[in-house]
Motif scaffolding. Structure first.
Motif, mmCIF file in Angstrom:
data_model
loop_
_atom_site.group_PDB
_atom_site.id
_atom_site.type_symbol
_atom_site.label_atom_id
_atom_site.label_comp_id
_atom_site.label_asym_id
_atom_site.label_seq_id
_atom_site.Cartn_x
_atom_site.Cartn_y
_atom_site.Cartn_z
ATOM 1 N N HIS A 84 147.378 13.134 34.884
ATOM 2 C CA HIS A 84 148.739 12.635 34.585
ATOM 3 C C HIS A 84 148.816 11.173 35.017
ATOM 4 O O HIS A 84 149.006 10.878 36.195
ATOM 5 N N HIS A 86 150.183 7.018 33.835
ATOM 6 C CA HIS A 86 150.864 6.056 32.946
ATOM 7 C C HIS A 86 150.217 4.697 33.246
ATOM 8 O O HIS A 86 150.896 3.741 33.576
ATOM 9 N N LYS A 153 149.140 8.276 29.303
ATOM 10 C CA LYS A 153 150.325 8.467 28.461
ATOM 11 C C LYS A 153 150.795 7.147 27.874
ATOM 12 O O LYS A 153 150.632 6.089 28.487
ATOM 13 N N HIS A 252 157.390 16.400 31.967
ATOM 14 C CA HIS A 252 157.915 15.986 33.265
ATOM 15 C C HIS A 252 159.166 16.844 33.464
ATOM 16 O O HIS A 252 160.113 16.739 32.668
ATOM 17 N N HIS A 275 155.631 17.435 38.269
ATOM 18 C CA HIS A 275 156.598 17.062 39.321
ATOM 19 C C HIS A 275 157.122 18.337 39.986
ATOM 20 O O HIS A 275 156.747 18.656 41.085
ATOM 21 N N ASP A 327 149.915 10.194 38.934
ATOM 22 C CA ASP A 327 151.112 9.745 38.217
ATOM 23 C C ASP A 327 151.119 8.211 38.165
ATOM 24 O O ASP A 327 152.197 7.605 38.100
#
Ligand code: NIG
Ligand code: FE
Length: 421
Positions: A84, A86, A153, A252, A275, A327
């Protein structure tokens, strides 16, 4: 016991390697030792795959044809998987961190046009080359610490041009570094300024235009279901469209408040719900029943100074597979170390080091739907491997800073952590 192929089944070719004198933490389900540890085993890789794993030294002709990798009793593990991130974005939000430290909340900053939307402005302005160059520095940090597969992502473009640009950058990083990247479309991350006050219209555009256009460029679709993002109904629509397009789904969910979407997504077949600080305990059994992975993101919990913890004990009691990820993003979790995320999961959420290492290997592979090819050291899987200079597996996530990873391999090929282009 691991199934060991008979010698005559082995395909011997010039791409064969013998891994000798390692302690091997397989993380495999069928090895009963902690961490799936095998001591005194020898391993062979052939054509980028794990071909055999045996308690005896190899015999001719294996020995003759292979190149040898000697471990000097170092630890060999599956390559780590960050499920996961970004990590492709423009700009930087250290200023928001300063504002949060002096009392403003993530939600108020988002409501005033900061947060995700501030990164959207910077990402739209950035060229594809600039995004590749800045993300390459981050990816290099992950790879130096044994990561061999990453999810990346989109979600800071929020229009056709910039979402596709982000997905192309994710693919280029995979090719340039020789690793596997799972690109995920997160067009439903925030409502972009041109749709301000018209979130339903934006969701309609995402479903009608964006997902079909992106389906060749991503393997999964994600959505941010939250009071500051999308409702349960809107999030359901996004994930249903993704399923209709043949894509994997994830979400999420329950990060800042309880919206009730994690179980809806699980029932739709989501690979993971991520999360989940506000997931009610009773919902854990629904995740278990649906085979959904619970992905914990302790970096966001730490940076946002949250106090509500995910229901870890109940997840474990219900045998829900737990993954942990960085994350990595410019706002809520600027973390460039999966080992650090695993450490935070132990200290803040109470995982044991073994559960944390499982969470960044085997369970992370499940969270991406790629467990058939990686996540453990087992015959038939890709030779995605990391070598560690540690005396016990727990040391992989013990120290913050430093780096005990000696080398890592993607399908038996040494990974370089420097970007060469
Ligand atoms: O996973 N929760 C939503 N998205 C990211 C944060 C993105 C950002 O703040 O830029 C997360 O925490
Ligand atoms: Fe995230």
């Amino acid at each position: 016991m691991i199934a060991v192929p008979m010698p005559h089944q082995l395909i011997l070719d010039s791409t064969e390697q013998i891994w000798a004198d390692f302690r091997i933490a397989t993380l495999a389900r069928n090895v009963s030792q902690p961490y799936g540890l095998l001591i005194g085993y020898w391993m062979g890789t052939s054509g980028g795959k794990i071909a055999w794993l045996e308690p005896q030294p190899p015999r001719l002709p294996k020995v003759e044809r292979a190149s040898w990798i000697w471990g000097k009793q170092q630890l060999l593990t599956p390559g780590l998987i960050d499920c996961h991130t970004h990590c492709v974005y423009g700009g930087n939000r250290a200023d928001e961190w300063e504002r949060r430290l002096s009392g403003e909340s993530y939600q108020t900053i988002a409501a005033s046009g900061g947060g995700i939307l501030s990164t959207v402005r910077a990402t739209r302005l950035a060229s594809e080359e600039a995004l590749v160059a800045s993300a390459a520095l981050r990816v290099g940090s992950f790879l130096a610490e044994g990561v061999t597969t990453m999810e990346i992502k989109s979600g800071y473009g929020l229009n056709m041009e910039s979402e596709l640009k982000m997905l192309r950058v994710a693919r280029r990083l995979a090719v340039d570094f020789g690793i596997d990247v799972e690109p995920t479309l997160l067009a439903a991350h925030a409502v972009p300024p041109e749709y301000h006050g018209r979130s339903d219209d934006y969701v309609q555009w995402v479903c009608r235009d964006m997902i079909p256009a992106a389906k060749e460029h991503c393997t999964a679709v994600d959505v941010f279901c939250e009071s500051i993002a999308f409702t349960v109904a809107q999030s359901t629509q996004v994930l249903q469209t993704a399923l209709d397009c043949g894509l994997k789904i994830k979400t999420h969910a329950e990060q800042l408040s309880h919206q009730g979407f994690a179980t809806v997504a699980a029932k739709m077949g989501a690979l993971s719900v991520d999360h989940i600080e506000f997931l009610p305990e009773v919902d854990c059994q629904i995740l278990a029943r649906c085979g959904t992975v619970a992905t914990l993101l302790p970096g966001a919990f730490y940076y946002l100074r949250e106090t509500q913890k995910p229901p870890v004990k109940r997840l474990l009691a219900e045998a829900v597979p737990i993954a942990v990820s960085t994350d990595c993003n410019p706002g809520s979790s600027p973390i460039l170390s999966l080992r650090a995320a695993a450490n935070l999961a132990c200290v803040l959420f109470g995982l044991t080091p073994e559960q944390a290492i499982m969470a960044i290997t085997r369970n992370a592979a499940d969270a991406l739907g790629i467990a058939q090819r990686c996540g453990t050291i087992e015959v038939g899987k890709d030779a995605d491997l990391a070598i560690w200079d540690v005396s016990s597996p727990a040391e992989i996530c013990y120290a913050l800073g430093g780096n005990p990873c000696v080398a890592s391999f993607k399908r038996a090929k040494r990974i370089r952590t420097q970007f060469l282009n």
